[in-house]
Design a protein around this motif. Structure first.
Motif, PDB file in Angstrom:
ATOM      1  N   VAL A  62      44.167  -8.904 -53.644  1.00 24.06           N
ATOM      2  CA  VAL A  62      45.234  -9.211 -54.597  1.00 24.06           C
ATOM      3  C   VAL A  62      46.359  -9.970 -53.899  1.00 24.06           C
ATOM      4  O   VAL A  62      46.467  -9.944 -52.670  1.00 24.06           O
ATOM      5  CB  VAL A  62      45.809  -7.936 -55.260  1.00 24.06           C
ATOM      6  CG1 VAL A  62      44.728  -7.175 -56.020  1.00 24.06           C
ATOM      7  CG2 VAL A  62      46.494  -7.031 -54.253  1.00 24.06           C
ATOM      8  N   ASP A  63      47.208 -10.627 -54.697  1.00 28.56           N
ATOM      9  CA  ASP A  63      48.383 -11.298 -54.140  1.00 28.56           C
ATOM     10  C   ASP A  63      49.518 -10.287 -53.996  1.00 28.56           C
ATOM     11  O   ASP A  63      49.336  -9.096 -54.258  1.00 28.56           O
ATOM     12  CB  ASP A  63      48.781 -12.511 -54.992  1.00 28.56           C
ATOM     13  CG  ASP A  63      49.259 -12.142 -56.396  1.00 28.56           C
ATOM     14  OD1 ASP A  63      49.528 -10.947 -56.682  1.00 28.56           O
ATOM     15  OD2 ASP A  63      49.356 -13.057 -57.225  1.00 28.56           O
ATOM     16  N   ASP A  64      50.702 -10.763 -53.612  1.00 30.38           N
ATOM     17  CA  ASP A  64      51.817  -9.847 -53.363  1.00 30.38           C
ATOM     18  C   ASP A  64      52.350  -9.178 -54.621  1.00 30.38           C
ATOM     19  O   ASP A  64      53.074  -8.194 -54.541  1.00 30.38           O
ATOM     20  CB  ASP A  64      52.949 -10.545 -52.605  1.00 30.38           C
ATOM     21  CG  ASP A  64      53.540 -11.718 -53.357  1.00 30.38           C
ATOM     22  OD1 ASP A  64      52.906 -12.231 -54.305  1.00 30.38           O
ATOM     23  OD2 ASP A  64      54.650 -12.144 -52.991  1.00 30.38           O
ATOM     24  N   GLY A  65      51.976  -9.680 -55.785  1.00 31.33           N
ATOM     25  CA  GLY A  65      52.357  -9.049 -57.044  1.00 31.33           C
ATOM     26  C   GLY A  65      51.305  -8.078 -57.551  1.00 31.33           C
ATOM     27  O   GLY A  65      51.461  -7.480 -58.620  1.00 31.33           O
ATOM     28  N   ILE A 130      51.191 -11.951 -43.211  1.00 30.12           N
ATOM     29  CA  ILE A 130      51.190 -13.272 -42.585  1.00 30.12           C
ATOM     30  C   ILE A 130      52.642 -13.652 -42.321  1.00 30.12           C
ATOM     31  O   ILE A 130      53.481 -13.565 -43.220  1.00 30.12           O
ATOM     32  CB  ILE A 130      50.502 -14.333 -43.475  1.00 30.12           C
ATOM     33  CG1 ILE A 130      49.027 -13.962 -43.691  1.00 30.12           C
ATOM     34  CG2 ILE A 130      50.637 -15.729 -42.871  1.00 30.12           C
ATOM     35  CD1 ILE A 130      48.277 -14.883 -44.634  1.00 30.12           C
ATOM     36  N   ASN A 131      52.941 -14.039 -41.094  1.00 29.63           N
ATOM     37  CA  ASN A 131      54.311 -14.398 -40.690  1.00 29.63           C
ATOM     38  C   ASN A 131      55.304 -13.304 -41.042  1.00 29.63           C
ATOM     39  O   ASN A 131      56.377 -13.558 -41.583  1.00 29.63           O
ATOM     40  CB  ASN A 131      54.739 -15.726 -41.318  1.00 29.63           C
ATOM     41  CG  ASN A 131      53.907 -16.882 -40.828  1.00 29.63           C
ATOM     42  OD1 ASN A 131      53.291 -16.821 -39.770  1.00 29.63           O
ATOM     43  ND2 ASN A 131      53.856 -17.941 -41.610  1.00 29.63           N
ATOM     44  N   ASN A 132      54.938 -12.079 -40.739  1.00 20.29           N
ATOM     45  CA  ASN A 132      55.784 -10.906 -40.990  1.00 20.29           C
ATOM     46  C   ASN A 132      56.102 -10.670 -42.457  1.00 20.29           C
ATOM     47  O   ASN A 132      57.064  -9.974 -42.769  1.00 20.29           O
ATOM     48  CB  ASN A 132      57.079 -10.974 -40.174  1.00 20.29           C
ATOM     49  CG  ASN A 132      56.831 -10.802 -38.702  1.00 20.29           C
ATOM     50  OD1 ASN A 132      55.981 -10.004 -38.302  1.00 20.29           O
ATOM     51  ND2 ASN A 132      57.549 -11.550 -37.886  1.00 20.29           N
ATOM     52  N   GLN A 133      55.330 -11.245 -43.357  1.00 19.67           N
ATOM     53  CA  GLN A 133      55.536 -11.034 -44.786  1.00 19.67           C
ATOM     54  C   GLN A 133      54.260 -10.499 -45.412  1.00 19.67           C
ATOM     55  O   GLN A 133      53.163 -10.980 -45.113  1.00 19.67           O
ATOM     56  CB  GLN A 133      55.925 -12.334 -45.482  1.00 19.67           C
ATOM     57  CG  GLN A 133      57.283 -12.848 -45.078  1.00 19.67           C
ATOM     58  CD  GLN A 133      57.660 -14.061 -45.895  1.00 19.67           C
ATOM     59  OE1 GLN A 133      57.397 -14.124 -47.082  1.00 19.67           O
ATOM     60  NE2 GLN A 133      58.264 -15.043 -45.248  1.00 19.67           N
ATOM     61  N   ILE A 134      54.407  -9.537 -46.290  1.00 17.18           N
ATOM     62  CA  ILE A 134      53.239  -9.025 -47.005  1.00 17.18           C
ATOM     63  C   ILE A 134      52.938 -10.002 -48.131  1.00 17.18           C
ATOM     64  O   ILE A 134      53.764 -10.242 -49.010  1.00 17.18           O
ATOM     65  CB  ILE A 134      53.494  -7.604 -47.508  1.00 17.18           C
ATOM     66  CG1 ILE A 134      53.634  -6.697 -46.289  1.00 17.18           C
ATOM     67  CG2 ILE A 134      52.359  -7.143 -48.423  1.00 17.18           C
ATOM     68  CD1 ILE A 134      53.952  -5.277 -46.551  1.00 17.18           C
ATOM     69  N   VAL A 135      51.744 -10.590 -48.061  1.00 17.05           N
ATOM     70  CA  VAL A 135      51.353 -11.641 -49.002  1.00 17.05           C
ATOM     71  C   VAL A 135      50.288 -11.165 -49.985  1.00 17.05           C
ATOM     72  O   VAL A 135      49.882 -11.905 -50.872  1.00 17.05           O
ATOM     73  CB  VAL A 135      50.842 -12.891 -48.248  1.00 17.05           C
ATOM     74  CG1 VAL A 135      51.947 -13.492 -47.399  1.00 17.05           C
ATOM     75  CG2 VAL A 135      49.623 -12.573 -47.400  1.00 17.05           C
ATOM     76  N   GLY A 136      49.846  -9.936 -49.825  1.00 23.74           N
ATOM     77  CA  GLY A 136      48.818  -9.399 -50.697  1.00 23.74           C
ATOM     78  C   GLY A 136      48.256  -8.137 -50.079  1.00 23.74           C
ATOM     79  O   GLY A 136      48.875  -7.525 -49.204  1.00 23.74           O
ATOM     80  N   ALA A 137      47.065  -7.765 -50.553  1.00 26.13           N
ATOM     81  CA  ALA A 137      46.430  -6.564 -50.020  1.00 26.13           C
ATOM     82  C   ALA A 137      44.938  -6.616 -50.285  1.00 26.13           C
ATOM     83  O   ALA A 137      44.470  -7.364 -51.143  1.00 26.13           O
ATOM     84  CB  ALA A 137      47.035  -5.310 -50.650  1.00 26.13           C
TER      85      ALA A 137
END
Length: 175
Positions: A62-65, A130-137
């Motif tokens: 999934v994406d970050d949403g 990715i790059n210290n950001q949660i972009v999904g799961a």
């Protein structure tokens, strides 16, 4: 005459300012995402790991949403509702920005209010960083909670290595 001159001067000034503002573009913001291509890589890694260990499963990215990008149910996956469980685990992990098992642990340790969150509070959901950001799961539903987490964590490790991710997730994330 003086009023006419001032009016023309104000008009020229305003037009110059609006032309300058239009020519200066704001800096583009960069937000890393988990693309379809990257999702396929991660799904393939998870499938390969599950197959090698003999644990057929359902896999959802999934994406970050928390919105599904990709899902698959391997032949022989033991849980009929596994695809829904995997999706719920991935969504929970993405929205809470932590492994879905953390919420299960919170409930088991007396945080009963967590039950009202409306999320799947079971092991098997891990955030993609990715790059210290949660972009999904990624969410996995195989046969046991420990297998679910092991597939997800191992697939993420391979994904990070394959993609030379700039920021290394914390060791707590990939225990």
């Amino acid at each position: 005459m003086r009023v006419k001159y001032l009016s023309i001067l104000v008009m020229v000034f305003c037009q110059t300012q609006s032309a300058l503002a239009a020519s200066i573009e704001p800096p583009a913001l960069f937000k890393p995402i988990v693309s379809l291509q990257k999702s396929k890589m991660l799904l393939n890694a998870a499938e390969k790991i599950a197959q090698a260990r003999g644990w057929p499963c359902s896999i959802v990215i999934v994406d970050d949403g928390g919105w599904p990008i990709l899902s698959a149910r391997m032949d022989g996956a033991p849980v009929v509702a596994g695809i829904e469980l995997a999706r719920g685990k991935a969504r929970t992990s993405a929205l809470f920005k932590r492994p879905s098992g953390d919420l299960e642990n919170a409930i088991n340790n007396g945080r009963q209010a967590s039950i009202t969150a409306g999320m799947v509070m079971m092991k098997g959901g891990q955030p993609i960083i990715i790059n210290n950001q949660i972009v999904g799961a990624i969410g996995i539903s195989a046969d046991t909670p420990s297998h679910d987490d092991e597939i997800a964590i191992t697939a993420l490790r391979e994904f990070y290595i394959q993609n030379s991710v700039l920021s290394t997730p914390s060791s707590a994330h990939l225990r």
